[in-house]
Design an enzyme around this catalytic site. Sequence first.
Site, PDB file in Angstrom:
ATOM      1  N   GLU A 180     -10.823   4.146   3.263  1.00 24.54           N
ATOM      2  CA  GLU A 180      -9.838   4.895   2.495  1.00 24.54           C
ATOM      3  C   GLU A 180     -10.152   4.669   1.024  1.00 24.54           C
ATOM      4  O   GLU A 180     -10.165   3.528   0.554  1.00 24.54           O
ATOM      5  CB  GLU A 180      -8.405   4.449   2.822  1.00 24.54           C
ATOM      6  CG  GLU A 180      -7.954   4.931   4.193  1.00 24.54           C
ATOM      7  CD  GLU A 180      -6.471   4.708   4.472  1.00 24.54           C
ATOM      8  OE1 GLU A 180      -5.879   3.777   3.879  1.00 24.54           O
ATOM      9  OE2 GLU A 180      -5.911   5.464   5.276  1.00 24.54           O
ATOM     10  N   HIS A 218      -3.657  13.999   0.755  1.00 21.13           N
ATOM     11  CA  HIS A 218      -3.971  13.114   1.884  1.00 21.13           C
ATOM     12  C   HIS A 218      -2.833  13.120   2.902  1.00 21.13           C
ATOM     13  O   HIS A 218      -3.057  13.257   4.108  1.00 21.13           O
ATOM     14  CB  HIS A 218      -4.220  11.688   1.378  1.00 21.13           C
ATOM     15  CG  HIS A 218      -4.362  10.678   2.475  1.00 21.13           C
ATOM     16  ND1 HIS A 218      -5.453  10.651   3.321  1.00 21.13           N
ATOM     17  CD2 HIS A 218      -3.551   9.668   2.879  1.00 21.13           C
ATOM     18  CE1 HIS A 218      -5.300   9.657   4.201  1.00 21.13           C
ATOM     19  NE2 HIS A 218      -4.158   9.047   3.955  1.00 21.13           N
ATOM     20  N   LYS A 225      -4.873  -1.680   9.898  1.00 19.68           N
ATOM     21  CA  LYS A 225      -5.075  -1.673   8.445  1.00 19.68           C
ATOM     22  C   LYS A 225      -5.320  -3.059   7.877  1.00 19.68           C
ATOM     23  O   LYS A 225      -5.745  -3.174   6.728  1.00 19.68           O
ATOM     24  CB  LYS A 225      -3.815  -1.117   7.761  1.00 19.68           C
ATOM     25  CG  LYS A 225      -3.513   0.314   8.107  1.00 19.68           C
ATOM     26  CD  LYS A 225      -4.356   1.250   7.307  1.00 19.68           C
ATOM     27  CE  LYS A 225      -3.893   2.661   7.529  1.00 19.68           C
ATOM     28  NZ  LYS A 225      -4.524   3.566   6.590  1.00 19.68           N
ATOM     29  N   GLN A 233      -4.714   2.691  14.930  1.00 21.99           N
ATOM     30  CA  GLN A 233      -3.581   3.205  14.143  1.00 21.99           C
ATOM     31  C   GLN A 233      -2.757   4.213  14.952  1.00 21.99           C
ATOM     32  O   GLN A 233      -1.528   4.152  14.979  1.00 21.99           O
ATOM     33  CB  GLN A 233      -4.133   3.867  12.879  1.00 21.99           C
ATOM     34  CG  GLN A 233      -3.075   4.453  11.938  1.00 21.99           C
ATOM     35  CD  GLN A 233      -3.715   5.108  10.703  1.00 21.99           C
ATOM     36  OE1 GLN A 233      -4.929   5.092  10.523  1.00 21.99           O
ATOM     37  NE2 GLN A 233      -2.882   5.664   9.845  1.00 21.99           N
ATOM     38  N   THR A 260      -4.726   6.680  -0.083  1.00 24.95           N
ATOM     39  CA  THR A 260      -5.986   7.419  -0.108  1.00 24.95           C
ATOM     40  C   THR A 260      -5.915   8.577  -1.091  1.00 24.95           C
ATOM     41  O   THR A 260      -4.960   9.356  -1.071  1.00 24.95           O
ATOM     42  CB  THR A 260      -6.300   7.943   1.305  1.00 24.95           C
ATOM     43  OG1 THR A 260      -6.286   6.827   2.180  1.00 24.95           O
ATOM     44  CG2 THR A 260      -7.639   8.633   1.361  1.00 24.95           C
ATOM     45  N   ASP A 299       0.842  -1.186   0.000  1.00 26.58           N
ATOM     46  CA  ASP A 299       0.000   0.000   0.000  1.00 26.58           C
ATOM     47  C   ASP A 299       0.881   1.241   0.000  1.00 26.58           C
ATOM     48  O   ASP A 299       1.714   1.415   0.889  1.00 26.58           O
ATOM     49  CB  ASP A 299      -0.910  -0.011   1.235  1.00 26.58           C
ATOM     50  CG  ASP A 299      -2.033   1.008   1.114  1.00 26.58           C
ATOM     51  OD1 ASP A 299      -2.360   1.408  -0.022  1.00 26.58           O
ATOM     52  OD2 ASP A 299      -2.588   1.397   2.155  1.00 26.58           O
ATOM     53  N   TYR A 314       1.283   5.594  -0.367  1.00 29.55           N
ATOM     54  CA  TYR A 314       0.777   6.749   0.391  1.00 29.55           C
ATOM     55  C   TYR A 314       1.048   7.953  -0.490  1.00 29.55           C
ATOM     56  O   TYR A 314       1.785   8.851  -0.137  1.00 29.55           O
ATOM     57  CB  TYR A 314       1.579   6.791   1.703  1.00 29.55           C
ATOM     58  CG  TYR A 314       1.129   7.743   2.779  1.00 29.55           C
ATOM     59  CD1 TYR A 314      -0.148   7.692   3.308  1.00 29.55           C
ATOM     60  CD2 TYR A 314       2.024   8.680   3.303  1.00 29.55           C
ATOM     61  CE1 TYR A 314      -0.522   8.542   4.330  1.00 29.55           C
ATOM     62  CE2 TYR A 314       1.649   9.539   4.322  1.00 29.55           C
ATOM     63  CZ  TYR A 314       0.370   9.464   4.827  1.00 29.55           C
ATOM     64  OH  TYR A 314      -0.009  10.305   5.849  1.00 29.55           O
TER      65      TYR A 314
END
Length: 429
Positions: A208, A142, A262, A249, A358, A135, A137
Amino acid sequence: MPDTTNNPARKTWIPVPDHSDFPVQNIPFGVFLTRDDVITIGTRIGDTAIDLGAMHQLGYFEGIPLTDDIFLQDSLNDFISDGKKTWRLVRNRIGDVFDADNPKLRDNKEHRHIILFDLDEIEMQMPVFVGDYTDFYSSKEHATNVGTMFRGKENALMPNWLHIPVGYHGRSSSIVVSGTPIHRPQGQTLPAGSETPVFGPSKLVDFELEMAFITTDANNLGEPIPVDEAEDYIFGVVLLNDWSARDIQKWEYVPLGPFLAKNFASSISPWIVTMDALEPFRVETPKQEPTPLPYLQFNGKKSYDVKLEVDITPENGEATNVCKSNFKYMYWNMSQQLAHHTVNGCPVNSGDMMGSGTLSGTTQDSFGSMLELTWRGENPLKMKDGSERKFIQDGDTVTMKGYCQNENVRIGFGEVSNKLLPVFEPKKK
Ligand code: CA
């Protein structure tokens, strides 16, 4: 091998409703269970599901080098391993078979009965076996929003963010397809003002809004993928809801990043839209300042104009739209993500999935999570039924949709839609 499927002038003999995400120019790939309880690889035109296993058995892929059972599988991994040339041959052939002027299947009632299904006769499955899930970022908006909330405006972006497509290794075992209900997770959180954590249901469950790309076998151990070749190893793209528990988180993420906050669930749309289908929707990537290091410098348009939206539907209630965003806002594009991921020699395999992170835009209504939309719950959103939401409540269904649109054609992703259930209750013995 040119792509012929995207010809916007092509008509099909399958009925396609107005504003369908799935015109004959799309031809996505997925896996479904048929009315006869057979699992098969398929595609979709309009509201008709097409059994590619049956088409292959009946000779419609003659002349294309495919193993006999390539579509009679419960995942697309082997087909994806066949590589871009084969994907394109198969997609072109499907377009030809369903062309309005091609009588071969159109006028064969017996074959049509075997190959075609109404959507209510099938059940969509996970399209791939995801071996590894990463994942990223990669939305600057965001990262800035979240950084501002957690660390203040001055330290919003970490010093590495404008140099590295930041990412972390996720968990593939909890990736589920649209329609799968998700339980509210439990875990450790640190109540405000307390020095010791408590255990219990997460109070801040969030969505997200992301997209994810699915790769083919890309490289061997030690071998980086150059940024300008990266797209050859991307099979296609899906919608991704990367469910998150913000309170868990916040307590756990230092120093190694998110863990249990997550990996309780990540849900995806069932139809993988190919990179070929997205070709007409390329756009410029947001300007990158400072200039990235050479291995991240690319040529051409590497972003895609995909309109995205999120609805929340309370139990027995009406859907309320809470967000409208776009895939094109992503700062680091997919090619840069894949080049960065492999620059140290990390192998990427068929069926691996890479989340975008996101996808927030610049305006308040384009933020891709409740954390940002309500600014940590300070500004609750009004639902159509009069209730308010700071985060996701039990019984809420979160639905994400996405599509590309130009003057000729609309290529869509359908939706990823999942309901949040209360915390899992063990069965009484
Ligand atoms: Ca994420």
